[in-house]
Design a protein around this motif. Structure first.
Motif, short mmCIF file in Angstrom:
data_model
loop_
_atom_site.label_atom_id
_atom_site.label_comp_id
_atom_site.label_asym_id
_atom_site.label_seq_id
_atom_site.Cartn_x
_atom_site.Cartn_y
_atom_site.Cartn_z
N TYR A 207 0.87 -1.18 0.00
CA TYR A 207 0.00 0.00 0.00
C TYR A 207 0.91 1.23 0.00
CZ TYR A 207 -4.56 -2.15 0.89
OH TYR A 207 -5.73 -2.85 0.79
N MET A 208 0.47 2.29 -0.64
CA MET A 208 1.23 3.53 -0.64
C MET A 208 0.34 4.67 -0.14
SD MET A 208 3.36 5.35 -3.75
CE MET A 208 4.64 4.08 -3.75
N PHE A 209 0.88 5.47 0.78
CA PHE A 209 0.14 6.57 1.37
C PHE A 209 0.82 7.89 1.01
CE2 PHE A 209 -0.56 2.89 4.10
CZ PHE A 209 -1.93 2.87 4.20
N PHE A 210 0.05 8.83 0.47
CA PHE A 210 0.54 10.16 0.13
C PHE A 210 -0.66 11.09 0.07
CE2 PHE A 210 0.11 7.49 -3.60
CZ PHE A 210 -0.71 8.21 -4.44
N HIS A 211 -0.42 12.38 -0.09
CA HIS A 211 -1.50 13.36 0.05
C HIS A 211 -2.15 13.79 -1.26
CE1 HIS A 211 -3.81 16.50 2.08
NE2 HIS A 211 -3.43 17.34 1.13
N ILE A 212 -1.36 14.33 -2.18
CA ILE A 212 -1.92 14.86 -3.43
C ILE A 212 -2.23 13.70 -4.38
CG2 ILE A 212 -1.45 16.28 -5.47
CD1 ILE A 212 0.21 18.11 -3.69
N PRO A 213 -3.48 13.59 -4.84
CA PRO A 213 -3.88 12.45 -5.66
C PRO A 213 -3.13 12.39 -6.99
CG PRO A 213 -5.80 13.65 -4.84
CD PRO A 213 -4.61 14.51 -4.58
N LEU A 214 -2.97 11.19 -7.49
CA LEU A 214 -2.39 10.99 -8.82
C LEU A 214 -3.41 11.40 -9.89
CD1 LEU A 214 -0.83 7.43 -8.35
CD2 LEU A 214 0.30 9.66 -8.06
N PRO A 215 -2.94 11.81 -11.06
CA PRO A 215 -3.87 12.15 -12.15
C PRO A 215 -4.80 11.00 -12.52
CG PRO A 215 -1.66 12.94 -12.65
CD PRO A 215 -1.54 12.09 -11.42
N GLU A 216 -4.33 9.76 -12.28
CA GLU A 216 -5.14 8.59 -12.62
C GLU A 216 -6.45 8.54 -11.84
OE1 GLU A 216 -0.97 7.35 -13.79
OE2 GLU A 216 -1.90 8.56 -12.23
N TYR A 217 -6.48 9.18 -10.67
CA TYR A 217 -7.72 9.19 -9.90
C TYR A 217 -8.84 9.86 -10.69
CZ TYR A 217 -5.48 7.70 -5.53
OH TYR A 217 -4.82 6.98 -4.57
N THR A 218 -8.53 11.03 -11.25
CA THR A 218 -9.53 11.75 -12.05
C THR A 218 -9.84 11.01 -13.34
OG1 THR A 218 -8.90 13.90 -11.13
CG2 THR A 218 -10.01 13.90 -13.26
N GLN A 219 -8.81 10.45 -13.96
CA GLN A 219 -9.02 9.70 -15.19
C GLN A 219 -9.95 8.52 -14.96
OE1 GLN A 219 -5.05 8.71 -16.46
NE2 GLN A 219 -4.44 10.86 -16.67
N ALA A 220 -9.76 7.84 -13.83
CA ALA A 220 -10.61 6.68 -13.52
C ALA A 220 -12.06 7.09 -13.36
CB ALA A 220 -10.11 5.99 -12.25
N PHE A 221 -12.28 8.22 -12.67
CA PHE A 221 -13.65 8.69 -12.47
C PHE A 221 -14.28 9.12 -13.79
CE2 PHE A 221 -16.96 11.75 -11.58
CZ PHE A 221 -17.67 11.14 -10.55
N ASP A 222 -13.53 9.90 -14.57
CA ASP A 222 -14.06 10.42 -15.83
C ASP A 222 -14.39 9.32 -16.83
OD1 ASP A 222 -13.86 12.95 -14.79
OD2 ASP A 222 -11.99 13.44 -15.82
N LYS A 223 -13.65 8.21 -16.76
CA LYS A 223 -13.87 7.11 -17.70
C LYS A 223 -14.91 6.11 -17.18
CE LYS A 223 -9.29 7.29 -19.84
NZ LYS A 223 -8.02 6.56 -20.08
N GLY A 224 -15.45 6.38 -15.98
CA GLY A 224 -16.47 5.49 -15.45
C GLY A 224 -15.95 4.18 -14.93
N THR A 225 -14.67 4.15 -14.57
CA THR A 225 -14.08 2.95 -13.99
C THR A 225 -14.86 2.58 -12.73
OG1 THR A 225 -11.92 3.61 -14.83
CG2 THR A 225 -11.94 1.94 -13.10
N VAL A 226 -14.92 1.29 -12.43
CA VAL A 226 -15.61 0.84 -11.22
C VAL A 226 -15.00 1.53 -10.01
CG1 VAL A 226 -16.14 -1.13 -9.75
CG2 VAL A 226 -16.20 -1.37 -12.24
N LEU A 227 -15.84 2.18 -9.21
CA LEU A 227 -15.36 2.94 -8.07
C LEU A 227 -16.00 2.45 -6.78
CD1 LEU A 227 -15.77 6.49 -9.66
CD2 LEU A 227 -13.67 5.15 -9.52
N ALA A 228 -15.34 2.76 -5.67
CA ALA A 228 -15.90 2.47 -4.36
C ALA A 228 -15.89 3.76 -3.56
CB ALA A 228 -15.09 1.38 -3.64
N GLY A 229 -16.93 3.99 -2.77
CA GLY A 229 -16.97 5.20 -1.96
C GLY A 229 -17.74 6.31 -2.64
N THR A 230 -17.61 7.51 -2.09
CA THR A 230 -18.35 8.67 -2.57
C THR A 230 -17.39 9.77 -2.96
OG1 THR A 230 -20.20 8.16 -1.09
CG2 THR A 230 -20.10 10.39 -1.99
N ARG A 231 -17.61 10.35 -4.12
CA ARG A 231 -16.77 11.46 -4.57
C ARG A 231 -17.43 12.76 -4.11
NH1 ARG A 231 -15.74 14.03 -10.53
NH2 ARG A 231 -13.47 14.04 -10.56
N GLY A 232 -16.90 13.34 -3.02
CA GLY A 232 -17.52 14.53 -2.45
C GLY A 232 -17.05 15.82 -3.09
#
Length: 243
Positions: A207-232
């Protein structure tokens, strides 16, 4: 980046392996092969909002007592100004009292608080006996690779990486925005990961812990990748992908 408290129940435990080596508490899987991580992020603690600070501090205590975690990780924006020195002693004291190892990584606001220098923050964190962070030769907090021992023989069975994703870009003309994980850190991670794989007969779960999200986080959401949790809110990612 707003407040978030998350609890991760993971199968893992650890002993330090990082750019700066030190004797720290040794963590291992329990007899059931489990390891529980309690994660806090964006606590934004300041005495300017004393009531909010006290609520956050008590929530930490209640979470520790309710969850009985094996490890606690704070993923950035711990402090935000007034009272920082006292906060870094008082807030983390319950972890020492309960004998729970913990580690922190910096967020963008930790360096904005302008009360403590980075060396002073590093000294304050590492003064806690159960803090897994270590200082490098420059006196600042080093990136960490924390190996987690198996319940059976204590040999490394997994790795927790705690790294600094920095804060803002300040030295590139005409570029404003969040920083990215430095290439030197990426190369360090690659080297440590290879070493673990060579010594343990293959890659270890990590597991890797860091603060500023990777660009892939937004890419995953925008492409409709299977997600868990809530994007607030929209992710505060860097414009650069450093690999």
């Amino acid at each position: 980046m707003k407040k978030l408290i998350a609890i991760l129940s993971v199968a893992m435990m650890m002993a330090v392996c990082s750019p700066a080596y030190a004797q720290k508490p040794v963590l291992r899987f329990n007899s059931e092969g489990k390891f529980k991580i309690l994660q806090f992020t964006d606590t934004h603690m300041t005495f300017s909002k004393k009531e909010e600070y006290e609520k956050t501090r008590m929530r930490l205590v209640r979470a520790i007592e309710a969850e009985k975690p094996d490890f606690v990780v704070f993923t950035g924006d711990q402090i935000w100004g007034n009272g920082a020195a006292t906060i870094l002693q008082e807030y983390f004291a319950p972890l020492d009292e309960h004998g729970i190892p913990f580690a922190i990584v910096y967020g963008n606001h930790d360096r904005e608080q302008k009360v403590l220098s980075e060396k002073q923050m590093a000294d304050a964190y590492t003064s806690h006996p159960y803090c897994m962070n270590v200082k490098g030769s420059d006196g600042l907090l080093a990136d960490l690779a924390l190996s987690v021992g198996s319940a059976k023989d204590g040999k490394p069975a997994a790795v927790l990486y705690c790294i600094d994703s920095k804060d803002y870009v300040k030295d590139i003309e005409f570029f404003n925005g969040y920083s990215w994980i430095p290439r030197s850190t990426v190369e360090w991670y690659s080297s440590v990961s290879r070493d673990h794989a060579m010594l343990n007969g293959g890659p270890l779960p990590s597991y890797m812990f860091f603060h500023i999200p990777l660009p892939e986080y937004t890419q995953a959401f925008d492409k409709g990748t299977v997600l868990a949790g809530t994007r607030g809110e929209k992710e505060c990612v860097s414009k650069v992908n450093s690999g």
